[in-house]
Enzyme design. Structure first.
Site, mmCIF file in Angstrom:
data_model
loop_
_atom_site.group_PDB
_atom_site.id
_atom_site.type_symbol
_atom_site.label_atom_id
_atom_site.label_comp_id
_atom_site.label_asym_id
_atom_site.label_seq_id
_atom_site.Cartn_x
_atom_site.Cartn_y
_atom_site.Cartn_z
ATOM 1 N N ASP A 172 5.061 1.623 9.069
ATOM 2 C CA ASP A 172 4.173 0.684 9.763
ATOM 3 C C ASP A 172 4.134 0.943 11.262
ATOM 4 O OD1 ASP A 172 2.356 -1.481 9.703
ATOM 5 O OD2 ASP A 172 3.920 -2.889 10.320
ATOM 6 N N GLN A 217 -3.591 2.268 5.741
ATOM 7 C CA GLN A 217 -3.524 0.943 6.351
ATOM 8 C C GLN A 217 -4.835 0.622 7.056
ATOM 9 O OE1 GLN A 217 -1.285 -0.645 10.161
ATOM 10 N NE2 GLN A 217 0.139 -0.722 8.437
ATOM 11 N N SER A 244 -1.633 -5.503 11.493
ATOM 12 C CA SER A 244 -1.787 -4.896 10.169
ATOM 13 C C SER A 244 -2.424 -5.908 9.225
ATOM 14 C CB SER A 244 -0.430 -4.469 9.615
ATOM 15 O OG SER A 244 0.230 -3.583 10.498
#
Length: 288
Positions: A205, A279, A229
């Site tokens: 991430d 993502q 995110s």
């Protein structure tokens, strides 16, 4: 967190019984819980319900609400399916009776089959030629914007070395790619594959949305853009070790409608593809 051992402590959840687990949080410099931490803790919780040595091969998740750093997170695991080859789990993360995150993860028994993979980039600088985030802070602290300086000052269990260093004093549009070498701090020792996957999920991430921001870097930056995110997916391909630098190579096919999409591959230094990531993130210009 200073080393891999601090990270493992954060990823290790308290078993509350009935497939419910509780975790605490550590800041990475933002006011909310780091998405990678929630991802990794949720994967840890899902693994707790797997008793037949199956290994996660994919996960798909949504971030629904920002997490509160000062409160524990409850992870509730539901066993959706236990088939002949695959097991599926659904994990719900809750704070104050509010669902902040959901994840579906699929686990596969170990099998042999056909092989192929994309190649690692060979024409990029190696880690020994690059500055880490710690090096950047030490060398350029007097030139860095305060927000970036504060972010880089946070102690982390991972070294990051971007292949291309963005000059905050010379803002210009850049290619929609982000290549970052990373390495754990401290001696990882011998870790089993489930724990290695949880650590890799935590790291995944970081940095990926940089690829979606770069094409508009002449006017967009972390100071004037609200970023978060929205979802996160991973596919795990092969076993690996954390004994050397690894490369996270990401690219962004599109940014539009205040959202940016990025995909990436994670390689060992010798070129083995171990995981792929996708993502989408919020990229909303702030009204200053």
């Amino acid at each position: 967190m200073k080393t891999i051992h601090d990270l493992i402590d954060i990823l290790t959840l308290e078993d509350k019984g009935d497939n419910v687990f509780s975790g605490v949080s550590k800041t990475i410099g933002s006011p909310n819980v780091f998405g990678g931490q929630v991802l990794a803790q949720a994967l840890h919780a899902a693994y707790k319900s797997i008793s037949n040595d199956r290994i996660v091969h994919s996960l798909h998740s949504y971030f629904l609400e920002p997490g509160n750093l000062s409160k524990p997170i409850s992870y509730q695991v539901r066993e959706m399916r236990n088939g002949g080859s695959f097991s599926t789990r659904r994990v719900t993360a809750v704070q104050d009776n509010i669902t902040i995150f959901i994840m579906a993860a699929s686990f596969h028994k170990i099998e042999n089959g056909h092989e192929h993979q994309v190649a690692i980039k060979r024409n990029i600088k190696q880690p020994e030629e690059l500055l880490s985030w710690n090096d950047m802070l030490e060398k350029f602290h007097h030139l860095l914007p305060r927000q970036m300086k504060d972010f880089l000052s946070i102690e982390r269990p991972v070294y990051f070395k971007p292949v291309e260093m963005v000059d905050p004093l010379n803002q210009k549009d850049l290619p929609a790619t982000e290549d970052v070498w990373f390495k754990l701090k401290g001696n990882a020792g011998t870790l089993d594959l489930p724990l290695k996957q949880q650590i890799l999920t935590y790291i995944s991430d970081y940095n990926i949305l940089n690829a979606a921001l770069k094409p508009n870097a002449s006017k967009a930056n972390y100071g004037n853009t609200q970023m978060a995110s929205l979802d996160h997916s991973m596919w795990f391909s092969r076993d690996f070790n954390f004994d050397d630098w690894m490369l996270f190579s990401a690219a962004s096919p599109s940014t539009s409608g205040a959202r940016g999409l990025a995909t990436g591959n994670i390689f060992t230094r010798d070129g083995k593809l171990v995981a792929s990531v996708a993502q989408e993130g919020l990229m909303r210009p702030k009204k200053l």
